[in-house]
Design a protein around this motif. Structure first.
Motif, PDB file in Angstrom:
ATOM      1  N   CYS A 141      30.847  51.785  40.490  1.00  0.00           N
ATOM      2  CA  CYS A 141      31.420  50.802  39.573  1.00  0.00           C
ATOM      3  C   CYS A 141      32.839  51.219  39.193  1.00  0.00           C
ATOM      4  CB  CYS A 141      30.589  50.692  38.291  1.00  0.00           C
ATOM      5  SG  CYS A 141      28.943  50.013  38.527  1.00  0.00           S
ATOM      6  N   GLU A 142      33.733  50.269  39.303  1.00  0.00           N
ATOM      7  CA  GLU A 142      35.091  50.443  38.791  1.00  0.00           C
ATOM      8  C   GLU A 142      35.242  49.489  37.606  1.00  0.00           C
ATOM      9  OE1 GLU A 142      38.946  51.114  41.181  1.00  0.00           O
ATOM     10  OE2 GLU A 142      38.990  48.981  40.621  1.00  0.00           O
ATOM     11  N   LEU A 143      35.329  50.057  36.423  1.00  0.00           N
ATOM     12  CA  LEU A 143      35.444  49.252  35.202  1.00  0.00           C
ATOM     13  C   LEU A 143      36.908  49.180  34.791  1.00  0.00           C
ATOM     14  CD1 LEU A 143      32.521  50.776  34.987  1.00  0.00           C
ATOM     15  CD2 LEU A 143      32.610  49.998  32.639  1.00  0.00           C
ATOM     16  N   MET A 144      37.349  47.960  34.518  1.00  0.00           N
ATOM     17  CA  MET A 144      38.695  47.776  34.012  1.00  0.00           C
ATOM     18  C   MET A 144      38.602  47.051  32.679  1.00  0.00           C
ATOM     19  SD  MET A 144      41.876  48.323  34.333  1.00  0.00           S
ATOM     20  CE  MET A 144      43.295  47.820  33.363  1.00  0.00           C
ATOM     21  N   LEU A 145      39.055  47.710  31.619  1.00  0.00           N
ATOM     22  CA  LEU A 145      39.113  47.094  30.305  1.00  0.00           C
ATOM     23  C   LEU A 145      40.571  46.702  30.053  1.00  0.00           C
ATOM     24  CD1 LEU A 145      37.656  46.324  27.655  1.00  0.00           C
ATOM     25  CD2 LEU A 145      38.250  48.599  26.779  1.00  0.00           C
ATOM     26  N   SER A 146      40.865  45.432  30.196  1.00  0.00           N
ATOM     27  CA  SER A 146      42.229  44.939  29.983  1.00  0.00           C
ATOM     28  C   SER A 146      42.465  44.760  28.494  1.00  0.00           C
ATOM     29  CB  SER A 146      42.435  43.611  30.720  1.00  0.00           C
ATOM     30  OG  SER A 146      42.236  43.776  32.112  1.00  0.00           O
ATOM     31  N   VAL A 147      43.622  45.233  28.029  1.00  0.00           N
ATOM     32  CA  VAL A 147      43.916  45.263  26.592  1.00  0.00           C
ATOM     33  C   VAL A 147      45.307  44.706  26.339  1.00  0.00           C
ATOM     34  CG1 VAL A 147      44.149  46.729  24.554  1.00  0.00           C
ATOM     35  CG2 VAL A 147      42.459  47.306  26.293  1.00  0.00           C
ATOM     36  N   ASP A 148      45.423  43.899  25.271  1.00  0.00           N
ATOM     37  CA  ASP A 148      46.737  43.451  24.825  1.00  0.00           C
ATOM     38  C   ASP A 148      46.671  43.179  23.327  1.00  0.00           C
ATOM     39  OD1 ASP A 148      49.391  42.817  24.881  1.00  0.00           O
ATOM     40  OD2 ASP A 148      49.154  40.864  25.844  1.00  0.00           O
ATOM     41  N   ALA A 149      47.831  43.251  22.700  1.00  0.00           N
ATOM     42  CA  ALA A 149      47.944  42.983  21.262  1.00  0.00           C
ATOM     43  C   ALA A 149      49.216  42.180  21.041  1.00  0.00           C
ATOM     44  CB  ALA A 149      47.983  44.293  20.479  1.00  0.00           C
ATOM     45  N   ASP A 150      49.066  40.899  20.665  1.00  0.00           N
ATOM     46  CA  ASP A 150      50.263  40.082  20.424  1.00  0.00           C
ATOM     47  C   ASP A 150      50.709  40.106  18.972  1.00  0.00           C
ATOM     48  OD1 ASP A 150      48.342  38.525  19.201  1.00  0.00           O
ATOM     49  OD2 ASP A 150      48.671  36.748  20.448  1.00  0.00           O
ATOM     50  N   PHE A 151      49.888  40.702  18.066  1.00  0.00           N
ATOM     51  CA  PHE A 151      50.206  40.827  16.643  1.00  0.00           C
ATOM     52  C   PHE A 151      50.599  39.478  16.036  1.00  0.00           C
ATOM     53  CE2 PHE A 151      51.100  45.047  18.482  1.00  0.00           C
ATOM     54  CZ  PHE A 151      50.162  45.781  17.789  1.00  0.00           C
ATOM     55  N   ALA A 152      49.928  38.447  16.489  1.00  0.00           N
ATOM     56  CA  ALA A 152      50.195  37.103  15.970  1.00  0.00           C
ATOM     57  C   ALA A 152      49.653  36.966  14.562  1.00  0.00           C
ATOM     58  CB  ALA A 152      49.556  36.051  16.877  1.00  0.00           C
ATOM     59  N   ASP A 153      50.354  36.166  13.761  1.00  0.00           N
ATOM     60  CA  ASP A 153      49.901  35.844  12.426  1.00  0.00           C
ATOM     61  C   ASP A 153      48.614  35.018  12.510  1.00  0.00           C
ATOM     62  OD1 ASP A 153      51.092  35.667   9.419  1.00  0.00           O
ATOM     63  OD2 ASP A 153      49.991  33.840   9.909  1.00  0.00           O
ATOM     64  N   LEU A 154      47.695  35.241  11.571  1.00  0.00           N
ATOM     65  CA  LEU A 154      46.417  34.529  11.578  1.00  0.00           C
ATOM     66  C   LEU A 154      46.602  33.023  11.673  1.00  0.00           C
ATOM     67  CD1 LEU A 154      43.319  35.172   9.428  1.00  0.00           C
ATOM     68  CD2 LEU A 154      44.451  32.983   9.176  1.00  0.00           C
ATOM     69  N   PHE A 155      47.564  32.469  10.913  1.00  0.00           N
ATOM     70  CA  PHE A 155      47.759  31.027  10.927  1.00  0.00           C
ATOM     71  C   PHE A 155      48.293  30.542  12.273  1.00  0.00           C
ATOM     72  CE2 PHE A 155      47.885  31.566   6.225  1.00  0.00           C
ATOM     73  CZ  PHE A 155      46.831  30.709   5.925  1.00  0.00           C
ATOM     74  N   GLU A 156      49.078  31.372  12.956  1.00  0.00           N
ATOM     75  CA  GLU A 156      49.544  31.002  14.285  1.00  0.00           C
ATOM     76  C   GLU A 156      48.363  30.851  15.239  1.00  0.00           C
ATOM     77  OE1 GLU A 156      53.940  32.901  14.905  1.00  0.00           O
ATOM     78  OE2 GLU A 156      52.266  34.296  15.070  1.00  0.00           O
ATOM     79  N   VAL A 157      47.422  31.783  15.161  1.00  0.00           N
ATOM     80  CA  VAL A 157      46.245  31.728  16.035  1.00  0.00           C
ATOM     81  C   VAL A 157      45.373  30.546  15.669  1.00  0.00           C
ATOM     82  CG1 VAL A 157      44.220  32.993  16.845  1.00  0.00           C
ATOM     83  CG2 VAL A 157      46.331  34.234  16.317  1.00  0.00           C
ATOM     84  N   LYS A 158      45.132  30.369  14.383  1.00  0.00           N
ATOM     85  CA  LYS A 158      44.273  29.280  13.911  1.00  0.00           C
ATOM     86  C   LYS A 158      44.815  27.920  14.322  1.00  0.00           C
ATOM     87  CE  LYS A 158      42.654  27.230   9.561  1.00  0.00           C
ATOM     88  NZ  LYS A 158      43.493  26.028   9.654  1.00  0.00           N
TER      89      LYS A 158
END
Length: 417
Positions: A121-138
């Protein structure tokens, strides 16, 4: 105040989405445990999405979801199946992802090989953080683009981000991982009828090395702070046994939901406050926190006390048209995201509500009736007097005996009651 004039109903999180809450932090993911930036998903801390991508692939293929449940408000278990490399329908590999939410997340990934042969098994955990404001995401409109620096080192990946002088950071770590700029990679061969596990954590950091707070309990045998708070809540609420199972289940669910909605005042860790609702409103509100406290005060006056004390500490002292603060006024909402701070001139509290101030006085009266300590009542009484002054001097603008409202700037809430 992004989103405050839009429809305040939370947008859809997607079919089968799983939501975890712990204090003011929350996590929304797909049924297989993945967090994808195309959805209103993520791990949120202080009204900021600190994880926008958290996606697991085995041998280059995503997991097929089989089931998901939440043993506790802050815990989630996701069961999935790894796809066959040759595209076959059956796979001997199942994947269990046990996730716990705190200041960030911790996840134990276990792969079970039910086959007769060893499985690479080759496991790849892709990770990112856009630090978006909660209201932007909502609202589905992420506008700020943070400058990122990704620093893989050994078995850890650190993401540093900068936007107009504001810095955000997150650290992802797993023993034995190969860290790269896109995430963490694991390579393993699992014997027949055996399993393999790894524990991954992602926490916000301050400065160069120090994490903001301990994420969770480190040894598996200890009791986490989350579990301690939940047990204390369960022990303090009277148990009920009714002949009608439907009513009994409703009371139990209400008790569990109220327990999950409790958040801690950071300045006073011993104070519990009722948040307005999961997932988008895990914050201190005036109206919502006060009304929920009024409803629960016969069973638990400590929530009323924490709510009253926390709101009293932030009671209005000056006239500010931008935040709609006025002397004696009780706030509407506290938010810690970058967008809210910009809209409110660097402040976190918005005061545009007509009913929170009268409700503050109402809750203090109810708490007194239900046995709140006289010393606590005496400490809060001056704040009630100031609230009554606001009702007379600012709330009742035309002197007709009724409280009116009109927002003080074109960014404020139109409906304030």
């Amino acid at each position: 105040m992004t989103g405050w004039n839009a429809d305040n109903a939370a947008g859809p999180t997607g079919q089968g989405a799983v939501t975890l809450v712990e204090g003011s932090s929350f996590c929304i993911s797909q049924a297989n445990g993945d967090i994808l930036p195309a959805h209103p998903h993520g791990v949120f801390y202080e009204d900021t999405r600190i994880l926008s991508l958290w996606s697991l692939a085995i041998n280059g293929r995503p997991l097929e979801p089989l089931g998901a449940w939440t043993p506790a408000p802050y815990q989630g278990t996701h069961i999935g199946r790894a796809a066959q490399a040759d595209g076959g329908a059956d796979s001997p590999l199942t994947v269990e992802r046990k996730r716990e939410l705190g200041t960030g997340i911790q996840e134990c990934i276990t792969i079970h090989n039910y086959g007769l042969e060893p499985a690479f098994c080759e496991l790849m955990l892709s990770v990112d953080a856009d630090f978006a404001d909660l209201f932007e995401v909502k609202d589905g409109r992420v506008r700020r683009q943070w400058e990122q620096i990704r620093r893989p080192q050994g078995d850890s990946l650190r993401i540093d981000a900068l936007w107009q002088g504001t810095k955000k950071n997150i650290l992802v770590h797993a023993p034995g991982a190969e860290a790269g700029t896109e995430g963490l990679l694991f390579r393993t061969t699992i014997p027949a009828h055996a399993e393999w596990s790894v524990r991954v954590s992602a926490v916000p950091v301050a400065g160069d090395t120090e994490s903001l707070a301990p994420l969770l309990h480190a040894p598996l045998v200890t009791v986490s702070p989350q579990e301690q708070r939940l047990k204390a809540w369960d022990a303090g609420i009277p148990s009920t046994r009714l002949s009608n199972p439907s009513v009994d289940k409703t009371l139990l669910r209400s008790h569990q939901d109220l327990g999950a909605l409790r958040i801690v005042d950071p300045a006073h860790p011993d104070r519990m406050v009722v948040a307005a609702g999961a997932p988008w409103f895990m914050a201190l509100f005036g109206r919502d926190s006060l009304l929920a406290s009024i409803m629960i005060v016969p069973l638990d006056p400590t929530l009323a006390l924490g709510t009253l004390q926390t709101l009293a500490d932030r009671q209005g002292t000056a006239v500010d048209p931008l935040t709609e603060e006025q002397p004696g006024r009780i706030l509407h909402e506290v938010r810690l995201g970058v967008g809210t701070g910009l809209a409110l001139g660097g402040k976190s509290a918005y005061y545009g509500t007509a009913d929170a101030t009268p409700l503050f006085v109402t809750l203090l009266g109810e708490a007194s009736r239900w046995g709140l300590a006289s010393a606590d009542i005496a400490t809060l009484a001056p704040h009630a007097d100031r609230a009554l002054d606001w009702i007379r001097d600012y709330g009742d603008r035309d002197g007709d005996g009724f409280v009116e409202y009109e927002r003080l700037n074109d960014q404020g809430l139109i409906n304030q009651g």
